[in-house]
Enzyme design. Structure first.
Site, PDB file in Angstrom:
ATOM      1  N   ILE A 164       0.840  -1.204   0.000  1.00 46.78           N
ATOM      2  CA  ILE A 164       0.000   0.000   0.000  1.00 46.78           C
ATOM      3  C   ILE A 164       0.876   1.256   0.000  1.00 46.78           C
ATOM      4  O   ILE A 164       0.618   2.203  -0.747  1.00 46.78           O
ATOM      5  CB  ILE A 164      -0.973  -0.035   1.200  1.00 46.78           C
ATOM      6  N   SER A 168       1.432   3.336   6.562  1.00 50.62           N
ATOM      7  CA  SER A 168       0.981   2.094   5.901  1.00 50.62           C
ATOM      8  C   SER A 168       1.841   0.948   6.429  1.00 50.62           C
ATOM      9  O   SER A 168       2.735   0.471   5.740  1.00 50.62           O
ATOM     10  CB  SER A 168       1.096   2.234   4.385  1.00 50.62           C
ATOM     11  N   ALA A 181      -7.877  -9.384  -2.037  1.00 53.33           N
ATOM     12  CA  ALA A 181      -9.298  -9.470  -2.332  1.00 53.33           C
ATOM     13  C   ALA A 181      -9.673 -10.797  -2.996  1.00 53.33           C
ATOM     14  O   ALA A 181     -10.666 -11.434  -2.622  1.00 53.33           O
ATOM     15  CB  ALA A 181      -9.690  -8.309  -3.232  1.00 53.33           C
ATOM     16  N   HIS A 206       2.014 -13.423 -31.032  1.00 49.79           N
ATOM     17  CA  HIS A 206       3.148 -12.547 -31.315  1.00 49.79           C
ATOM     18  C   HIS A 206       2.675 -11.290 -32.027  1.00 49.79           C
ATOM     19  O   HIS A 206       1.886 -11.394 -32.961  1.00 49.79           O
ATOM     20  CB  HIS A 206       4.171 -13.265 -32.198  1.00 49.79           C
TER      21      HIS A 206
HETATM   22  P1  FAD Z   1     -13.238  -6.013   3.599  1.00 50.84           P
HETATM   23  O1  FAD Z   1     -13.110  -5.665   2.183  1.00 50.84           O
HETATM   24  O2  FAD Z   1     -12.390  -5.292   4.576  1.00 50.84           O
HETATM   25  O3  FAD Z   1     -14.763  -5.815   3.981  1.00 50.84           O
HETATM   26  C1  FAD Z   1     -15.251  -6.018   5.263  1.00 50.84           C
HETATM   27  C2  FAD Z   1     -16.612  -5.385   5.367  1.00 50.84           C
HETATM   28  O4  FAD Z   1     -17.207  -5.793   6.589  1.00 50.84           O
HETATM   29  C3  FAD Z   1     -16.578  -3.864   5.412  1.00 50.84           C
HETATM   30  O5  FAD Z   1     -17.499  -3.349   4.487  1.00 50.84           O
HETATM   31  C4  FAD Z   1     -16.996  -3.522   6.833  1.00 50.84           C
HETATM   32  O6  FAD Z   1     -17.739  -2.309   6.925  1.00 50.84           O
HETATM   33  C5  FAD Z   1     -17.879  -4.713   7.173  1.00 50.84           C
HETATM   34  N1  FAD Z   1     -17.997  -4.988   8.610  1.00 50.84           N
HETATM   35  C6  FAD Z   1     -16.981  -5.158   9.485  1.00 50.84           C
HETATM   36  N2  FAD Z   1     -17.469  -5.503  10.702  1.00 50.84           N
HETATM   37  C7  FAD Z   1     -18.803  -5.539  10.563  1.00 50.84           C
HETATM   38  C8  FAD Z   1     -19.852  -5.869  11.452  1.00 50.84           C
HETATM   39  N3  FAD Z   1     -19.616  -6.258  12.705  1.00 50.84           N
HETATM   40  N4  FAD Z   1     -21.125  -5.776  11.007  1.00 50.84           N
HETATM   41  C9  FAD Z   1     -21.380  -5.405   9.727  1.00 50.84           C
HETATM   42  N5  FAD Z   1     -20.439  -5.127   8.836  1.00 50.84           N
HETATM   43  C10 FAD Z   1     -19.162  -5.202   9.245  1.00 50.84           C
HETATM   44  N6  FAD Z   1      -6.173  -6.516  -2.518  1.00 50.84           N
HETATM   45  C11 FAD Z   1      -6.007  -7.022  -3.747  1.00 50.84           C
HETATM   46  O7  FAD Z   1      -6.207  -8.223  -3.946  1.00 50.84           O
HETATM   47  N7  FAD Z   1      -5.635  -6.220  -4.804  1.00 50.84           N
HETATM   48  C12 FAD Z   1      -5.393  -4.898  -4.642  1.00 50.84           C
HETATM   49  O8  FAD Z   1      -5.072  -4.208  -5.603  1.00 50.84           O
HETATM   50  C13 FAD Z   1      -5.543  -4.338  -3.350  1.00 50.84           C
HETATM   51  N8  FAD Z   1      -5.333  -3.023  -3.149  1.00 50.84           N
HETATM   52  C14 FAD Z   1      -5.524  -2.493  -1.911  1.00 50.84           C
HETATM   53  C15 FAD Z   1      -5.297  -1.133  -1.740  1.00 50.84           C
HETATM   54  C16 FAD Z   1      -5.497  -0.570  -0.501  1.00 50.84           C
HETATM   55  C17 FAD Z   1      -5.236   0.918  -0.321  1.00 50.84           C
HETATM   56  C18 FAD Z   1      -5.969  -1.368   0.584  1.00 50.84           C
HETATM   57  C19 FAD Z   1      -6.235  -0.758   1.936  1.00 50.84           C
HETATM   58  C20 FAD Z   1      -6.192  -2.727   0.419  1.00 50.84           C
HETATM   59  C21 FAD Z   1      -5.970  -3.304  -0.832  1.00 50.84           C
HETATM   60  N9  FAD Z   1      -6.161  -4.670  -1.050  1.00 50.84           N
HETATM   61  C22 FAD Z   1      -5.959  -5.197  -2.294  1.00 50.84           C
HETATM   62  C23 FAD Z   1      -6.598  -5.573   0.030  1.00 50.84           C
HETATM   63  C24 FAD Z   1      -8.112  -5.836  -0.084  1.00 50.84           C
HETATM   64  O9  FAD Z   1      -8.796  -4.613  -0.045  1.00 50.84           O
HETATM   65  C25 FAD Z   1      -8.558  -6.740   1.055  1.00 50.84           C
HETATM   66  O10 FAD Z   1      -7.794  -7.918   1.040  1.00 50.84           O
HETATM   67  C26 FAD Z   1     -10.030  -7.106   0.894  1.00 50.84           C
HETATM   68  O11 FAD Z   1     -10.848  -5.969   0.870  1.00 50.84           O
HETATM   69  C27 FAD Z   1     -10.489  -8.024   2.027  1.00 50.84           C
HETATM   70  O12 FAD Z   1     -11.796  -8.392   1.787  1.00 50.84           O
HETATM   71  P2  FAD Z   1     -12.758  -8.842   2.968  1.00 50.84           P
HETATM   72  O13 FAD Z   1     -14.028  -9.253   2.318  1.00 50.84           O
HETATM   73  O14 FAD Z   1     -12.075  -9.798   3.842  1.00 50.84           O
HETATM   74  O15 FAD Z   1     -12.993  -7.545   3.882  1.00 50.84           O
END
Ligand code: FAD
Length: 467
Positions: A186, A271, A322, A446
């Site tokens: 990041i 970060s 992600a 190619h």
């Molecule tokens: P998240 O995407 O974090 O989502 C979790 C959700 O749960 C959120 O919406 C939150 O509001 C909700 N939530 C949490 N607790 C509760 C609760 N108790 N009740 C209701 N809702 C709740 N990964 C890549 O693969 N490629 C990339 O290019 C990449 N770029 C990134 C760039 C940045 C700047 C950042 C910060 C991260 C990046 N990532 C990237 C990492 C990626 O964003 C995460 O790995 C991914 O979002 C994780 O997905 P997740 O579903 O586990 O959780």
């Protein structure tokens, strides 16, 4: 209300798992506390950062790199508010897209904070604290609550002067001097964005090596290229006191030679990694607890110790990516439906969206050495690839590692333009247990960057054709 599956969190792990479960005939609800769907990835992560990467790359290309094509451009300027508006529009479009997919798949969005509230005869109870609080029940629950930025103890993130990813994606003007603590994915991606737009960027990294998770050859090349582009990167530093004011931040640190240094900057991005988000989930209500690092313990199929409760994505072990979360969401939905899904965690690609991009899948050379595994290595530079030269992107290479005896591909490492797309071929090859010879024998278009993948595979047999 009763469901077959409740997913807590609508990031890539959660919403994709919910859609797959709905496709398999389940009655599904997703609890999301944010105003928009999509989680970190869509709102403040992957998607907005890549939108800014593209804008800043276009700006840099137009300002500095078009003359080699014979194009003269004068008076290039950057409208930062417009750039941010474009990014926000992409995020909003995609978030509305998930709302549409929820309606299409008859998935209910329960708006509010979800937490466990025990069990009853029907299943697992989830309390939703929102505008209208309610308790719902499901036979199965997936925890997909993601992660939050790790902050430095005692340093307040105001997202104006001291920023995490959220603030760093929304600077309303280009800082003159930008400090970044942490040279991970990041920090490098966001540092590069603002450098391309004109900031003087200094990155301070505590670890003694640069990009330690990458293959050594790639990190070496990346360091050479990124510092050559103007990023100042200092590793092996020890951060001391950080003073902030309305004008900026002053960071005292000790450099790798033990000398006291200071860095003055207008803005500071912190970060230093991300922490799993398990706040107020009331895991104890269902007999769960987090491990010493805050993750929810799961097995290879994302099953927790409690029947019917799963956890996926950033809130569990493994890379915080992600697509890893998405695949886990799909796997759990299929598992609940009685299918026999499986994820080969060795075949999950990693990408760093710098310029050039870095992408890899499988083992690094240093890992193979540490494991005492016998291997062969082949490498091919983009400088010898006609398509890369035509695109004015001669930097970097593809490196293929294969088992010495079976020649099965064990790892592929790419630094170069479009590495994020090229790595998909390597992931497919590794999932199908291909040998380097298989890739060497397959016809590649190619001229294309993908020919470098074939050539690197042939290089293992000392028979690359264009080198
Ligand atoms: P998240 O995407 O974090 O989502 C979790 C959700 O749960 C959120 O919406 C939150 O509001 C909700 N939530 C949490 N607790 C509760 C609760 N108790 N009740 C209701 N809702 C709740 N990964 C890549 O693969 N490629 C990339 O290019 C990449 N770029 C990134 C760039 C940045 C700047 C950042 C910060 C991260 C990046 N990532 C990237 C990492 C990626 O964003 C995460 O790995 C991914 O979002 C994780 O997905 P997740 O579903 O586990 O959780």
């Amino acid at each position: 209300m009763s469901y077959d599956l409740i997913v807590i969190g609508s990031g890539p792990g959660g919403y994709v798992g919910a859609i797959r479960a709905a496709q398999l005939g389940m009655k599904v609800a997703v609890v999301e506390k944010d105003k928009t769907l999509g989680g970190t990835c869509l709102n403040v992560g992957c998607i907005p950062s890549k939108a800014l990467l593209s804008s800043s790359e276009e700006y840099e290309k137009t300002s500095h790199h078009l003359s080699t094509h014979g194009i003269t451009v004068k008076g290039v300027s950057m409208d930062i508010p417009k750039m941010l508006k474009r990014k926000d529009a992409i995020v909003s479009k995609m978030s509305k897209g998930i709302e549409f997919l929820f309606r299409k798949n008859k998935i209910t969005w329960l708006k509010g904070h979800g937490k466990f509230a025990g069990r009853n005869d029907v299943g697992i109870l989830v309390a939703v604290d929102g505008d209208e609080s309610e308790t719902v029940v499901a036979k199965n629950v997936i925890v997909a609550t993601g992660s939050n930025a790790r902050h430095l103890p005692g340093l307040k993130v105001d997202n104006k002067i001291v920023c995490d990813n959220e603030g760093a994606l929304a600077f309303e003007s280009v800082p003159q001097k930008l400090g970044v603590i942490g040279a991970g994915v990041i920090g490098l991606e966001l540092g590069s964005v603002w450098r391309r737009l004109g900031a003087e960027v200094t990155i301070l990294e505590a670890l003694p090596t640069f990009l330690g998770a990458c293959d050594d050859a790639v990190s070496k090349e990346a360091f050479k290229l990124f510092t050559g582009q103007g990023l100042h990167i200092h590793f092996g530093v020890k951060i001391g006191e950080i003073k902030t004011s309305a004008k900026g931040a002053k960071i005292a640190y000790t450099d790798s030679d033990g000398k006291a240094q200071t860095l003055d900057c207008d803005r500071l991005i912190v970060s230093i990694g991300r922490v799993p988000n398990t706040q107020n989930l009331q895991l104890d209500q269902v007999g769960l607890a987090v491990d010493e690092r805050g993750f929810i313990p799961v097995d290879g199929y994302c099953r927790t110790s409690q029947p019917g409760i799963y956890a996926v994505g950033d809130v569990v072990r493994g890379p915080m990516l992600a697509h890893k979360g998405e695949d886990e969401g799909v796997m759990v939905a299929e598992l609940i439906a009685g299918q026999h899904p499986h994820i080969d965690y060795d075949c999950i690609p990693w990408v760093i969206y710098t310029s050039p991009e870095i992408a890899w899948v499988g083992r690094t050379e240093q890992q193979l050495v540490a494991e005492g595994r016998k291997y062969k290595s082949g490498q091919f530079p983009f400088a010898a690839n006609g398509r890369a030269l035509g695109m004015d992107s001669p930097d970097g290479f593809v490196k293929v590692l294969a088992d010495e005896e079976t020649e099965q591909i064990l790892g592929v490492h790419i630094i170069g333009m479009a590495a994020s797309d090229m790595i998909a071929e390597a992931a497919v090859a590794m999932e199908f247990k291909a040998s380097a010879e298989d890739i060497g024998r397959i016809c590649h278009p190619h001229p294309s960057l993908s020919e470098a993948m074939r050539e690197a595979s042939l290089a293992i047999y000392k028979r690359a054709l264009n080198m």
